[in-house]
Design a protein around this motif. Structure first.
Motif, mmCIF file in Angstrom:
data_model
loop_
_atom_site.group_PDB
_atom_site.id
_atom_site.type_symbol
_atom_site.label_atom_id
_atom_site.label_comp_id
_atom_site.label_asym_id
_atom_site.label_seq_id
_atom_site.Cartn_x
_atom_site.Cartn_y
_atom_site.Cartn_z
ATOM 1 N N THR A 229 16.140 19.972 181.651
ATOM 2 C CA THR A 229 16.567 19.134 180.392
ATOM 3 C C THR A 229 17.046 17.844 181.361
ATOM 4 O OG1 THR A 229 17.339 20.994 179.336
ATOM 5 C CG2 THR A 229 18.464 18.832 178.780
ATOM 6 N N ASP A 230 16.958 16.615 180.832
ATOM 7 C CA ASP A 230 17.258 15.350 181.513
ATOM 8 C C ASP A 230 17.894 14.481 180.867
ATOM 9 O OD1 ASP A 230 15.790 16.411 183.742
ATOM 10 O OD2 ASP A 230 13.880 15.753 182.917
ATOM 11 N N PHE A 231 19.031 13.870 181.324
ATOM 12 C CA PHE A 231 19.639 13.013 180.417
ATOM 13 C C PHE A 231 19.927 11.683 181.009
ATOM 14 C CE2 PHE A 231 24.047 11.335 179.380
ATOM 15 C CZ PHE A 231 23.723 11.139 178.197
ATOM 16 N N GLY A 232 19.790 10.588 180.468
ATOM 17 C CA GLY A 232 20.052 9.150 180.969
ATOM 18 C C GLY A 232 20.604 8.210 180.265
ATOM 19 N N TYR A 233 21.188 7.140 180.886
ATOM 20 C CA TYR A 233 21.566 5.904 179.963
ATOM 21 C C TYR A 233 21.001 4.633 180.615
ATOM 22 C CZ TYR A 233 24.798 2.736 177.582
ATOM 23 O OH TYR A 233 25.375 1.768 176.971
ATOM 24 N N ALA A 234 20.939 3.784 179.740
ATOM 25 C CA ALA A 234 20.741 2.344 180.211
ATOM 26 C C ALA A 234 21.349 1.196 179.501
ATOM 27 C CB ALA A 234 19.300 2.193 180.368
ATOM 28 N N HIS A 235 21.705 0.288 180.457
ATOM 29 C CA HIS A 235 22.596 -0.896 179.532
ATOM 30 C C HIS A 235 21.899 -2.123 179.906
ATOM 31 C CE1 HIS A 235 26.118 -1.778 176.920
ATOM 32 N NE2 HIS A 235 25.925 -3.121 177.681
ATOM 33 N N LYS A 236 21.440 -3.092 179.134
ATOM 34 C CA LYS A 236 21.227 -4.512 179.582
ATOM 35 C C LYS A 236 22.029 -5.643 179.298
ATOM 36 C CE LYS A 236 17.108 -7.241 178.812
ATOM 37 N NZ LYS A 236 15.664 -7.736 177.791
ATOM 38 N N ILE A 237 22.062 -6.172 180.220
ATOM 39 C CA ILE A 237 22.935 -7.288 180.357
ATOM 40 C C ILE A 237 22.204 -8.608 180.939
ATOM 41 C CG2 ILE A 237 25.408 -8.618 181.085
ATOM 42 C CD1 ILE A 237 26.078 -5.532 181.712
ATOM 43 N N ASP A 238 21.747 -9.275 179.877
ATOM 44 C CA ASP A 238 20.922 -10.450 180.288
ATOM 45 C C ASP A 238 19.770 -10.099 181.059
ATOM 46 O OD1 ASP A 238 22.758 -12.433 178.895
ATOM 47 O OD2 ASP A 238 23.819 -12.523 180.871
ATOM 48 N N ASN A 239 19.399 -10.554 182.206
ATOM 49 C CA ASN A 239 18.051 -10.077 182.867
ATOM 50 C C ASN A 239 18.386 -8.810 183.687
ATOM 51 O OD1 ASN A 239 16.851 -12.552 181.931
ATOM 52 N ND2 ASN A 239 17.619 -13.594 183.572
ATOM 53 N N PHE A 240 19.571 -8.292 183.660
ATOM 54 C CA PHE A 240 19.721 -7.203 184.219
ATOM 55 C C PHE A 240 19.944 -5.748 183.483
ATOM 56 C CE2 PHE A 240 21.499 -10.551 186.718
ATOM 57 C CZ PHE A 240 21.303 -10.418 188.132
ATOM 58 N N THR A 241 19.474 -4.887 184.098
ATOM 59 C CA THR A 241 19.556 -3.404 183.464
ATOM 60 C C THR A 241 20.201 -2.431 184.521
ATOM 61 O OG1 THR A 241 17.525 -3.873 182.315
ATOM 62 C CG2 THR A 241 18.127 -1.555 182.458
ATOM 63 N N LEU A 242 21.435 -1.996 183.945
ATOM 64 C CA LEU A 242 22.182 -0.892 184.848
ATOM 65 C C LEU A 242 21.600 0.536 184.322
ATOM 66 C CD1 LEU A 242 25.745 -2.548 184.820
ATOM 67 C CD2 LEU A 242 23.751 -2.863 186.373
ATOM 68 N N PHE A 243 21.307 1.314 184.929
ATOM 69 C CA PHE A 243 20.859 2.637 184.603
ATOM 70 C C PHE A 243 21.514 4.018 185.194
ATOM 71 C CE2 PHE A 243 17.932 0.863 187.667
ATOM 72 C CZ PHE A 243 17.807 1.957 188.501
ATOM 73 N N ALA A 244 21.575 4.985 184.755
ATOM 74 C CA ALA A 244 21.989 6.115 185.433
ATOM 75 C C ALA A 244 21.241 7.417 184.747
ATOM 76 C CB ALA A 244 23.522 6.415 185.236
ATOM 77 N N GLN A 245 20.861 8.442 185.389
ATOM 78 C CA GLN A 245 19.978 9.538 185.276
ATOM 79 C C GLN A 245 20.443 10.902 185.818
ATOM 80 O OE1 GLN A 245 17.355 9.269 182.920
ATOM 81 N NE2 GLN A 245 16.558 11.290 183.282
#
Length: 645
Positions: free
Chosen positions: A594-610
């Motif tokens: 089971t895998d879980f992730g989150y991504a958040h976009k700010i203008d031209n940048f994407t912050l992510f964690a998995q």
């Protein structure tokens, strides 16, 4: 999978920026807008006469996968497992078994075959995931256009023409780090693309008796230049370079696996190091003569070295040369494609040279009559073998493939199709050799027969504005399926075998914020008749084939620019990879992650964690009783940032 260790670069990691989470309430799931090209004739996949599965760049972007093996294993119907080497994993589709299934799948990159002439699986780790425009999976068909090895089907990978600059970097558990940069420039008369990536990891296994861990690192470089000197003409020039090094431990027994799968207590001889170098030069051209006629030609030359490092070892050197020429005639209702494909493969190992050369010619057509589409095609291929050491050995085969199909579209939402295909697999060069169990020396086994298959596919597509559904049932009848007898280490053929199953794919846009997806396969693979073991294999299940496999997930936009993803991957128990008599005490354990992730976009940048394998499931690959390779056996994580300009 050993997620920390398998990573190649973070450009693959834009995590879960969900394209369906648009500012409007419009749905995007329109299967009829999806075009498939893997069978050489471009068409809407809802009207295809064969079973297909497509994954777009947006699907890949939303997946949070870290490399191509990771994506295929968690989001497609392809089964993926490693026996230790994270950069060269095994593929299986439609019940050919995780042991040898990869040899029954043709994998292409922009039309260039990635299948090897020996028993090495296709190397997908040199393909950056963020460079992919789409992945086309053709199941139970493709033998006319791709020939040798397409009995289970074809995985066609198409890269995209990038504009602008992408940069990414990430770090995670077990010393994982990765960075990549890619850039593209497009002008009126030319287009240029370059990509570089690096990744490394300290590994997941503990130190062995020599103090070695399963550390790994990889470096990939790629450049492509396209020139458009006149209208309708495209000239292509490309270069690819990959350098990889992987340490991986040996097997452990079940007691060790149950207690601590990260341990690496196998004998010193079982610790392995794999070094890989490859350089590919590409040259090609396309010419659109007029609205009706076009031609394509591509040539590739690959030189590579592969070495399993131990005292006194020497690398095996490979020289591959392939040429693919095709012409297409497109009339109002009829499309015809004819082609010639040439492949010359040589391996130099110590004092011997071994060749496998393929020459194929094919013709296939597509005819549209109202709401009904008909397809037909045929191929003839000549395969030659040469082996030279103290003696000279030769062999050759002439093999035929054909395919007929029909698709009828009852309405804009519903279509049905049927397809009958004959395919073949010519043995790789290592199938002619075995091991003497007394001293493990290599001995000439004999030239064995090519495998042949006939596959019937029947399916339907049902597409609405919010839901897309594909269902396919199939039956495959085989002669001379190729395998190695575990007890004697002799390569030979299963006289008669068969496979059948049911495949279901569905994506449902529940709300503008919520997308659900499922990919399920029910598979049965049986040995009908085999002389080895005095009939002990007759009526048995082919080992390494799970009866049930499922990938399911949800993508949920929690805020305007933030998306959560949850993915579940499960495959049922199977007989161990070498258990052809179905009598071993230990079975292949069910695979569960089971895998879980989150991504958040700010203008031209994407912050992510998995976070992968959230519940710390212990997974492994069983060869036989108490011979287990740990696979994706612990929780791992990574986080990073990606920028696009």
């Amino acid at each position: 999978m050993k997620l920390s260790r398998l990573a190649l670069a973070v450009a693959l990691l834009p995590a879960s920026t969900l394209s369906v989470a648009a500012d409007t309430n419009e749905d995007i799931l329109k299967l009829s807008d999806t075009v498939i090209t893997g069978n050489r004739i471009a068409q809407e996949d809802v009207r295809a006469t064969y079973a297909s599965e497509l994954h777009s760049a947006e699907d890949i972007k939303n997946s949070a996968a870290i490399n191509l093996y990771d994506y295929l294993g968690r989001f497609s119907s392809v089964n993926v497992l490693t026996s230790g080497n994270p950069y060269q994993q095994k593929l299986d589709m439609r019940g050919y078994g995780i042991g040898d299934g990869y040899q029954n799948i043709v994998v292409t990159l922009n039309g260039r075959r990635l299948n090897n002439i020996d028993m090495s699986p296709q190397l997908l780790s040199s393909i950056p995931l963020n460079s992919i425009e789409r992945i086309e999976i053709i199941k139970g068909s493709g033998s006319v256009a791709h020939g040798d090895g397409a009995m289970a089907g074809v995985i066609n990978i198409v890269t995209k023409d990038q504009k602008g600059v992408d940069f990414s970097m990430a770090a995670g558990s077990d010393g994982y780090s990765a960075a990549s940069v890619s850039a593209g420039l497009s002008e009126e008369f030319f287009a240029l693309q370059v990509l570089a990536e690096n990744s490394d990891s300290d590994g997941l296994r503990k130190k062995d008796v020599n103090g070695k861990t399963d550390e790994s690192d990889a470096n990939n470089l790629s450049a492509t230049l396209k020139v458009f000197p006149v209208d309708g003409l495209e000239l292509r020039l490309g270069k690819d370079r990959a350098r990889m090094d992987a340490h991986y431990g040996g097997w452990i027994n079940k007691k060790q696996f149950d207690k601590k799968p990260s341990q690496n207590n196998s004998p010193a001889a079982m610790h392995r190091e794999w070094e890989f170098k490859t350089d590919v030069n590409r040259l090609g051209a396309s010419y659109q003569v007029n609205e009706l006629l076009s031609f394509d030609i591509d040539h590739a030359a690959e030189k590579k070295e592969v070495e399993f490092v131990y005292p006194g070892s020497k690398p095996s050197k490979f020289d591959y040369r392939s040429t693919d020429f095709s012409g297409q005639l497109s009339l109002e209702r009829l499309t015809l494609v004819a082609g010639v494909q040439l492949f010359d493969g040589e391996r130099r190992q110590n004092t011997n040279k071994t060749h496998k050369d393929n020459k194929g010619v094919y013709l296939q057509g597509l005819y549209a009559l109202g709401d009904t589409t008909f397809s037909a095609g045929a191929r003839r291929e000549k395969v030659k073998y040469k082996y030279k050491e103290t003696t000279k050995l030769k062999d050759d085969h002439t093999l035929d493939a054909w395919d007929i199909g029909v698709n009828h579209q009852y309405s804009q939402e519903l279509s049905v199709f049927a397809n009958l295909n004959q395919g073949f697999q010519a043995p790789d060069i290592e199938r002619f050799f075995g091991f003497d169990p007394n001293d493990w020396s290599v001995i000439f086994n004999d030239f064995i027969k090519p495998a042949k298959s006939k596959t019937l596919n029947i399916g339907l597509n049902h597409v609405t504005e919010r839901n897309k559904l594909k269902v396919t049932s199939y039956y495959s009848k085989l002669k001379n399926e190729i395998y190695m007898v575990p007890a004697t280490f002799v390569n030979t053929n299963i006289d008669k075998s068969y496979k059948y199953g049911l495949e279901v794919q569905d994506s449902f846009q529940v709300t503008p914020e919520l997308l659900t997806r499922i990919n399920y396969a029910w598979t049965r693979a049986k040995i009908d008749k085999e002389d080895e073991g005095s009939g002990a294999y007759n009526g048995k299940n082919l080992p390494g084939v799970s009866e049930h496999s499922i990938t399911a997930g949800i993508d949920y936009r929690v805020v305007q620019d933030g998306t959560l993803t949850l993915t579940q991957n499960w495959r049922s128990r199977a007989y161990a990879q070498e258990d052809f008599e179905n009598k071993f005490k230990q079975k292949q354990k069910a695979y569960n992650t089971t895998d879980f992730g989150y991504a958040h976009k700010i203008d031209n940048f994407t912050l992510f964690a998995q976070v992968n394998n959230v519940f710390n499931r212990k997974n492994g690959l069983w060869l036989r009783d108490d011979v287990i390779y740990p696979v994706n056996f612990t929780r791992t994580w990574y986080a990073g940032v990606r920028a696009s300009f």
